[in-house]
Structures are given as C-alpha cells and as structure tokens.
Design a protein around this motif. Structure first.
Motif, PDB file in Angstrom:
ATOM      1  N   GLY A  72       4.280  10.092   6.431  1.00  0.00           N
ATOM      2  CA  GLY A  72       3.859   9.512   7.724  1.00  0.00           C
ATOM      3  C   GLY A  72       4.881   9.049   8.269  1.00  0.00           C
ATOM      4  O   GLY A  72       6.475   9.430   7.702  1.00  0.00           O
TER       5      GLY A  72
ATOM      6  N   TYR B 102       0.396  10.814  11.568  1.00  0.00           N
ATOM      7  CA  TYR B 102       0.006  10.138   9.158  1.00  0.00           C
ATOM      8  C   TYR B 102      -0.146  11.876   9.680  1.00  0.00           C
ATOM      9  O   TYR B 102      -0.981  12.269  10.088  1.00  0.00           O
TER      10      TYR B 102
ATOM     11  N   GLU C 259      -3.933  -0.149  -1.806  1.00  0.00           N
ATOM     12  CA  GLU C 259      -3.153  -0.860  -2.035  1.00  0.00           C
ATOM     13  C   GLU C 259      -3.584  -1.754  -2.764  1.00  0.00           C
ATOM     14  O   GLU C 259      -4.005  -1.612  -4.249  1.00  0.00           O
TER      15      GLU C 259
ATOM     16  N   HIS D  37       0.856  -1.174  -0.280  1.00  0.00           N
ATOM     17  CA  HIS D  37       0.436   0.083   0.010  1.00  0.00           C
ATOM     18  C   HIS D  37       0.819   1.564  -0.256  1.00  0.00           C
ATOM     19  O   HIS D  37       2.300   1.391  -0.317  1.00  0.00           O
ATOM     20  N   ASN D  38      -0.447   2.573  -0.323  1.00  0.00           N
ATOM     21  CA  ASN D  38       1.089   3.540  -0.068  1.00  0.00           C
ATOM     22  C   ASN D  38      -0.534   4.313   0.821  1.00  0.00           C
ATOM     23  O   ASN D  38      -0.728   3.304   1.334  1.00  0.00           O
ATOM     24  N   HIS D  39      -0.025   5.134   1.400  1.00  0.00           N
ATOM     25  CA  HIS D  39      -0.488   5.702   2.076  1.00  0.00           C
ATOM     26  C   HIS D  39      -1.322   7.079   2.042  1.00  0.00           C
ATOM     27  O   HIS D  39      -2.480   8.259   2.095  1.00  0.00           O
TER      28      HIS D  39
ATOM     29  N   ASN E  25       3.189   5.695  15.070  1.00  0.00           N
ATOM     30  CA  ASN E  25       3.014   6.494  13.456  1.00  0.00           C
ATOM     31  C   ASN E  25       2.824   7.362  14.008  1.00  0.00           C
ATOM     32  O   ASN E  25       1.321   8.077  14.804  1.00  0.00           O
TER      33      ASN E  25
ATOM     34  N   ARG F 271      -4.423   6.654  -2.307  1.00  0.00           N
ATOM     35  CA  ARG F 271      -4.577   6.277  -1.480  1.00  0.00           C
ATOM     36  C   ARG F 271      -4.416   4.463  -2.252  1.00  0.00           C
ATOM     37  O   ARG F 271      -5.984   4.591  -1.686  1.00  0.00           O
TER      38      ARG F 271
ATOM     39  N   THR G  79      -5.245  11.315   5.307  1.00  0.00           N
ATOM     40  CA  THR G  79      -5.451  10.760   4.628  1.00  0.00           C
ATOM     41  C   THR G  79      -6.488  11.319   3.046  1.00  0.00           C
ATOM     42  O   THR G  79      -7.174  12.313   3.370  1.00  0.00           O
TER      43      THR G  79
ATOM     44  N   THR H  42      -0.163  10.237   2.609  1.00  0.00           N
ATOM     45  CA  THR H  42      -0.217  11.420   2.861  1.00  0.00           C
ATOM     46  C   THR H  42       1.118  10.899   3.637  1.00  0.00           C
ATOM     47  O   THR H  42       1.657  10.053   2.978  1.00  0.00           O
TER      48      THR H  42
ATOM     49  N   TYR I 282      -7.961  10.219   0.101  1.00  0.00           N
ATOM     50  CA  TYR I 282      -8.326   8.672   0.218  1.00  0.00           C
ATOM     51  C   TYR I 282      -8.592   8.114  -1.364  1.00  0.00           C
ATOM     52  O   TYR I 282      -8.409   7.747  -2.414  1.00  0.00           O
TER      53      TYR I 282
END
Ligand SMILES: [Fe+2]
Length: 203
Positions: A118, A182, A192, A112-114, A180, A190, A185, A116, A187
């Motif tokens: 992190g 962050y 998967e 995945h990426n986020h 963590n 982001r 996000t 945002t 969306y």
C-alpha cells in the motif's frame, strides 16, 4: 511542506526513502490514466514488493503535484462512522485500487495489516500511525507489541509492506485526507489484531 517518503516494514520499522523534489518533475501534466498504466507496468515487471514500492512512490508524488483536482476528490467523513472512502479507480482484474479516504479528527482505526502493498499520501490534516510487530508466544501466536508512533503531515508518502501492522488516528482540528493506493488483497493474510486478548482474525 515536508516531502519525506517512508517504508513501513513487517516489524514496524519506519525507514526514510529517497524522495524526488517537486521541481524535479516534468512540467507536463501527469494524468491519472498514465499513472495507472505506469503502475501496472511496474507491477508486471517487478515481482518484489519493496522494489515495487520504491518505483511507485515517486509516481504518486508526481501525480499529486501535477493533479490539483485529485486533492478535492474526497467526501466529507460520515458523522456516524467518522470516515468516508471515495473509490477513484477499481476495475476487476486490474492489480490496484485508488481511493481518497477522509477521517474525522480523533477517529482511530482498528489495528490491521493490509495483506497487500500500500501507498498512502497525506493530502491534508495529520495522521498518526502507531506501528506494531508480531511478538508471538507459544500460547498466543497472534500476540503483537507496539514499536512506536509517528505523525505524518501533508506531503508525506508512507508505503507499507503487506504484513506491516498499524492503526491510524486523525489528529488536529480538521479531517485527515489521504490518497491511498493498494494492490490485490490476499484475504488469507489480512488481519485485525486485538492486543489486549493477544488474538487476530481475518477480515
Ligand atoms: Fe491501513
């Protein structure tokens, strides 16, 4: 203890960054609420993610060095899912969240990426990060390829740009505990990834 700081880019580079030594910090306690307002100020003053991360990483290190209590603020991983999250701070319209995450040894995350920025600090255990980059073809615009992996140890701080792609695996014999942080996000940004099918989906 290793005290390396890292920046992971959108093409899976893992770049070493300058890190202050633990004895360079003031002796006075660095409280979580001050950390939160300091990060809020950085986010207000610096629009660019790489500059934000460069300013935030030393604050994360100072917080963890100063606040022993934080290192115990995790929950044992759920035996069903293999992981757990404790939200240390999350306020509506505040531009960051703070979490303690625990993984059982052997547990592997999706790729995945986020969406945002992190910052992840390893508190205990070992965390392997496999890094990926987009490698699109006309037929498969979401194709990715692996660009290598690296095991991070307690004391290491890894910062991620919003489009950096990774999966993690908890290594060793004990749970991997991470602190963590962050941003907010996006969306629509982001994903998967499924490297076998060469596809990605928002999550
Ligand atoms: Fe992640």
């Amino acid at each position: 203890m290793d005290t390396s700081d890292w920046l992971v880019t959108q093409v899976g580079e893992c770049l070493p960054c300058d890190a202050p030594r633990d004895d360079e910090f003031p002796a006075s306690p660095y409280r979580l609420y001050r950390f939160l307002t300091d990060v809020e100020d950085i986010l207000r003053d610096r629009p660019e993610d790489e500059a934000r991360l460069a300013a935030i990483r030393p604050l994360v290190r100072r917080l963890l060095v100063s606040s022993d209590w934080l290192q115990g603020e995790y929950r044992a991983p759920d035996p069903q899912t293999g992981w757990s999250v404790v939200i240390l701070y999350d306020e509506p319209d505040f531009p960051l969240t703070v979490q303690m995450v625990a993984w059982l040894p052997g547990k592997v995350s999706p790729i995945h990426n986020h969406g945002t920025w992190g910052v992840v600090a390893v508190v205990s255990g070992e965390e392997k990060n496999t890094l990926w980059k987009r490698s699109p073809t006309p037929e498969f615009p979401d194709r990715i390829e692996s660009v290598g992996d690296r095991i991070f140890l307690p004391g290491e701080i890894i910062s991620f740009l919003p489009d950096a792609i990774h999966c993690i695996e908890a290594m060793g014999e004990e749970p991997t505990i991470t602190f963590n942080l962050y941003g907010v996000t996006d969306y629509q940004r982001r994903f998967e990834f499924n490297p076998r099918d060469r596809t990605a989906h928002l999550f």
